[in-house]
Design an enzyme around this catalytic site. Structure first.
Site, PDB file in Angstrom:
ATOM      1  CG  ASP A 159     -41.287 -11.197  36.943  1.00 41.79           C
ATOM      2  OD1 ASP A 159     -40.483 -11.962  37.500  1.00 41.79           O
ATOM      3  OD2 ASP A 159     -41.045  -9.996  36.735  1.00 41.79           O
TER       4      ASP A 159
ATOM      5  CG  ASP B 143     -38.287  -8.156  41.919  1.00 39.00           C
ATOM      6  OD1 ASP B 143     -39.140  -8.102  42.814  1.00 39.00           O
ATOM      7  OD2 ASP B 143     -37.128  -8.550  42.102  1.00 39.00           O
TER       8      ASP B 143
END
Length: 231
Positions: A10, A12
């Site tokens: 991922d 953020d």
């Protein structure tokens, strides 16, 4: 975990703390729509399900009720303009991110990014952060018909790189990452420091819980490799 060939990350809340930029963009949007600004802590709790949901949560808080379709559309357009202006400014990495990515890359691991952030914002962020060269494939939240927690983005990366899910590890900070990985049949590391709507990532039952991304080096790389690279 020597059998892992591919690591999907991922973005953020996992590699970068993007809330300062998102907070600024949200407040520019709210101001343009005639609303009072939001607190940074509120924005931290709103992040994680893509830009549409971030905008919807901000509008709902400002209005005291769910926005209608016209309000949502106007606010999303205003947010996109604002965020594009600030997304790649003064990026903040979480501790150990750059060194960990470099070690994994040098060890021959394939690295990919699967984020729910709209793809249009991602290349500039990676370029500004110097991360572009580390990643073989990058997917945004609108790159496919589905986004996390649906497993399809993670499985798409596996197909594109011809690596089985069983030889893949997902690394993220939210329940969406854990749910997507489990549905895709791959192992998952949950990081404690990101954006998980104020909940403990351990509640989602990832295979490993880490408070420091540098734990991936111990998990994935052999003692011989670590010795050769760190003395």
């Amino acid at each position: 975990m020597d059998n892992v060939e591919l690591i999907q990350f991922d973005l953020d809340g996992t590699l970068i703390d993007s809330v300062p930029q998102l907070w600024l963009a949200v407040n520019r949007m709210l101001e343009q729509q005639g609303h009072a600004p939001a607190e940074e802590l509120a924005v931290r709790h709103w992040v994680g399900n893509g830009a549409d949901m971030l905008v919807r949560r901000a509008l709902t808080a400002a209005l005291g009720e769910e926005p209608d379709a016209g309000q949502q559309q106007a606010a999303r357009a205003a947010f996109d303009v604002a965020y594009e202006e600030v997304a790649d400014r003064q990026l903040v990495f979480y501790p150990g991110v750059l060194d960990t990515l470099m070690q994994l890359h040098r060890a021959g691991k394939k690295l990919a990014i699967v984020t729910n952030k709209p793809y249009r914002f991602v290349p500039a962020i990676l370029a500004a952060s110097g991360l572009s060269e580390h990643f073989t494939l990058v997917l945004g939240g609108d790159s496919l018909a589905q986004k996390k927690p649906h497993p399809e983005p993670l499985l798409h990366v596996c197909r594109e790189l011809n690596i089985e899910p069983a030889r893949t590890l997902m690394v993220g900070d939210s329940e969406n990452d854990v749910l997507a990985a489990k549905a895709a049949g791959m192992a998952v590391v949950g990081l404690t420091y990101g954006y998980n709507y104020g909940r403990d990532i351990a509640d989602s039952a990832p295979d490993w819980v880490m408070s420091d991304i540098r734990g991936l080096v111990d998990l994935l790389l052999t003692d011989e490799y670590r010795k050769d690279n760190h003395g």
